[in-house]
Each structure stands twice: as structure tokens, then as C-alpha cells.
Design an enzyme around this catalytic site. Sequence first.
Site, PDB file in Angstrom:
ATOM      1  N   THR A  38      34.897  -0.604  -7.707  1.00 54.88           N
ATOM      2  CA  THR A  38      34.254  -1.895  -8.034  1.00 54.88           C
ATOM      3  C   THR A  38      34.730  -3.048  -7.150  1.00 54.88           C
ATOM      4  O   THR A  38      34.366  -4.203  -7.405  1.00 54.88           O
ATOM      5  CB  THR A  38      34.491  -2.258  -9.512  1.00 54.88           C
ATOM      6  OG1 THR A  38      35.896  -2.505  -9.713  1.00 54.88           O
ATOM      7  CG2 THR A  38      34.005  -1.168 -10.436  1.00 54.88           C
TER       8      THR A  38
ATOM      9  N   ASN B 212      40.374   6.004   0.116  1.00 52.25           N
ATOM     10  CA  ASN B 212      39.202   6.352   0.928  1.00 52.25           C
ATOM     11  C   ASN B 212      39.404   7.781   1.407  1.00 52.25           C
ATOM     12  O   ASN B 212      40.510   8.313   1.308  1.00 52.25           O
ATOM     13  CB  ASN B 212      39.023   5.368   2.092  1.00 52.25           C
ATOM     14  CG  ASN B 212      40.169   5.394   3.066  1.00 52.25           C
ATOM     15  OD1 ASN B 212      40.419   6.418   3.707  1.00 52.25           O
ATOM     16  ND2 ASN B 212      40.902   4.301   3.124  1.00 52.25           N
TER      17      ASN B 212
ATOM     18  N   ASP C  32      44.592   0.279  -2.832  1.00 54.21           N
ATOM     19  CA  ASP C  32      45.142   1.302  -1.920  1.00 54.21           C
ATOM     20  C   ASP C  32      46.293   0.688  -1.107  1.00 54.21           C
ATOM     21  O   ASP C  32      47.393   1.234  -1.028  1.00 54.21           O
ATOM     22  CB  ASP C  32      44.010   1.769  -0.993  1.00 54.21           C
ATOM     23  CG  ASP C  32      44.346   3.026  -0.215  1.00 54.21           C
ATOM     24  OD1 ASP C  32      43.508   3.432   0.603  1.00 54.21           O
ATOM     25  OD2 ASP C  32      45.433   3.608  -0.427  1.00 54.21           O
TER      26      ASP C  32
HETATM   27  N1  APR Z   1      46.372  -3.337  -9.347  1.00 54.98           N
HETATM   28  C1  APR Z   1      45.245  -3.027 -10.045  1.00 54.98           C
HETATM   29  N2  APR Z   1      44.005  -3.211  -9.572  1.00 54.98           N
HETATM   30  C2  APR Z   1      43.890  -3.741  -8.331  1.00 54.98           C
HETATM   31  C3  APR Z   1      45.004  -4.079  -7.532  1.00 54.98           C
HETATM   32  C4  APR Z   1      46.287  -3.857  -8.097  1.00 54.98           C
HETATM   33  N3  APR Z   1      47.412  -4.145  -7.428  1.00 54.98           N
HETATM   34  N4  APR Z   1      44.549  -4.585  -6.339  1.00 54.98           N
HETATM   35  C5  APR Z   1      43.197  -4.560  -6.408  1.00 54.98           C
HETATM   36  N5  APR Z   1      42.797  -4.072  -7.601  1.00 54.98           N
HETATM   37  C6  APR Z   1      41.440  -3.891  -8.130  1.00 54.98           C
HETATM   38  C7  APR Z   1      40.321  -4.700  -7.506  1.00 54.98           C
HETATM   39  O1  APR Z   1      40.345  -6.046  -7.977  1.00 54.98           O
HETATM   40  C8  APR Z   1      39.126  -3.908  -8.003  1.00 54.98           C
HETATM   41  O2  APR Z   1      38.816  -4.296  -9.334  1.00 54.98           O
HETATM   42  O3  APR Z   1      41.056  -2.541  -7.899  1.00 54.98           O
HETATM   43  C9  APR Z   1      39.640  -2.458  -8.030  1.00 54.98           C
HETATM   44  C10 APR Z   1      39.117  -1.579  -6.902  1.00 54.98           C
HETATM   45  O4  APR Z   1      38.973  -2.371  -5.718  1.00 54.98           O
HETATM   46  P1  APR Z   1      39.384  -1.803  -4.261  1.00 54.98           P
HETATM   47  O5  APR Z   1      40.859  -1.742  -4.175  1.00 54.98           O
HETATM   48  O6  APR Z   1      38.639  -2.618  -3.260  1.00 54.98           O
HETATM   49  O7  APR Z   1      38.861  -0.284  -4.252  1.00 54.98           O
HETATM   50  P2  APR Z   1      37.386   0.297  -4.059  1.00 54.98           P
HETATM   51  O8  APR Z   1      36.314  -0.663  -4.472  1.00 54.98           O
HETATM   52  O9  APR Z   1      37.443   1.637  -4.733  1.00 54.98           O
HETATM   53  O10 APR Z   1      37.277   0.480  -2.477  1.00 54.98           O
HETATM   54  C11 APR Z   1      38.085   1.461  -1.873  1.00 54.98           C
HETATM   55  O11 APR Z   1      38.987  -0.078  -0.286  1.00 54.98           O
HETATM   56  O12 APR Z   1      41.208  -0.520  -0.027  1.00 54.98           O
HETATM   57  C12 APR Z   1      40.169   0.212   0.475  1.00 54.98           C
HETATM   58  O13 APR Z   1      41.213   2.185   1.351  1.00 54.98           O
HETATM   59  C13 APR Z   1      40.390   1.690   0.307  1.00 54.98           C
HETATM   60  O14 APR Z   1      38.536   2.207   1.706  1.00 54.98           O
HETATM   61  C14 APR Z   1      38.974   2.182   0.365  1.00 54.98           C
HETATM   62  C15 APR Z   1      38.210   1.120  -0.403  1.00 54.98           C
END
Ligand code: APR
Length: 172
Positions: free
Chosen positions: A118, A24, A34
Site C-alpha cells: 500500500t 521487492n 524494506d
Molecule cells: N514500520 C511499519 N510500516 C512502515 C514502515 C515502518 N518502519 N515504513 C513504512 N511503512 C509502511 C508504509 O507507510 C506503507 O503503509 O509500510 C507500508 C508499505 O509501504 P512500502 O514500504 O512502500 O512497501 P510496498 O508498497 O509494498 O512497496 C514495496 O518499496 O521499499 C520498496 O523495496 C521495496 O520495491 C519494494 C517496494
Amino acid sequence: MALIQVLQGDITTVATDAIVNAANPTLLGGGGVDGAIHRAAGPALLAACRPLHGCAVGEAKITAGFQLPAKFVVHTPGPIWQGGTHQELTLLANSYRNSLNLAAANGCQTIAFPSISTGVYHFPVALAAAIALQTLQDTAATTASTIRVIQMICFDAQTKAVYTAALQALTA
Ligand code: APR
């Protein structure tokens, strides 16, 4: 020409030169991928992010990987989905392009991406996959030509199926 692979797994275990964090704009950690990356890298990652003073949506900043198997982490805030009328498609493409270029500029030859935006950001997966793969292919063929392998690391089977279909459509 870079090899693009779609795999299912946990990006914190991937030993590519760089892994990309779906961050973020504060770059101070969060949930989802993250949170997983910060937990696996250890507290030194947050300490390295603080002096970066955040990152604009679609831009990318790089740190070391610390306790991760990857040498580098490229942090990029993807766009929050707002219906597609707020430059979300362009900003998502920017996240992929800028992350790949930044990794190449730091000597990386292999890189792994999560499915940016996503999850919590609710970007439709099929649209995101088409944008991601087209942008990665175009960038790897031009400004990031030193990149040899790009891995899309999908956390679940559904996401992997969508990215696999998108990759097949790209190469058809
Ligand atoms: N490895 C690979 N992919 C992962 C993992 C992992 N360990 N954990 C989660 N994911 C996948 C999720 O299932 C999703 O398909 O990463 C993708 C992105 O999801 P999010 O992590 O929710 O990221 P995003 O949609 O870009 O939202 C970002 O979420 O965590 C917070 O700080 C971050 O505010 C920011 C927001």
C-alpha cells in the site's frame, strides 16, 4: 484461534518472533519498510538475502533478524497495483498466507506485518486491509494454527484507521 491486533508504530521496533518485510523480488533492499528493516537489522541481513536469489511476488522467504528485536524476518514481495486486472488481489493474499505459513513452519508463535503493497506499490489501502485480515484469519485457523498473535503494524494514523475498520468488519 490467533489474536489479531491493529497497532500504529514502527515494525523495526516490534519484538515478535517474526516481522514481515514488504520487499521487492530482488530481496536486495529498497525504500519504505524494506529500507527501514535493513537499516535496523544491519548489513548481515543483506548478506543473508543474497544467497536466496530473490523471491517471486506472493511467495515468502525467511532469514534471521540479526540486530532487530525480532528473531526472524519473513520477506515477501507484494504485487504492484495495476488496476486490479493482473491477479493483484490473489497475489496479495498469497503474500499474507505464505508469510504466515512460513513463520509457523519455523516455530514462530507471534508475528507482525506491515501494510504490504500500500505504499510505493499503490495498492488501495481499504481493499488491501480486507484481503490481509481475511487471509490472516483463515490461514491462522487452518495451516498456521500454532500462531497465537498477529499484529498489523500501521505506520500512520490513516492506515491504522482503515485496518481497524477492516478488523471490526471481519469480526462483526
Ligand atoms: N514500520 C511499519 N510500516 C512502515 C514502515 C515502518 N518502519 N515504513 C513504512 N511503512 C509502511 C508504509 O507507510 C506503507 O503503509 O509500510 C507500508 C508499505 O509501504 P512500502 O514500504 O512502500 O512497501 P510496498 O508498497 O509494498 O512497496 C514495496 O518499496 O521499499 C520498496 O523495496 C521495496 O520495491 C519494494 C517496494
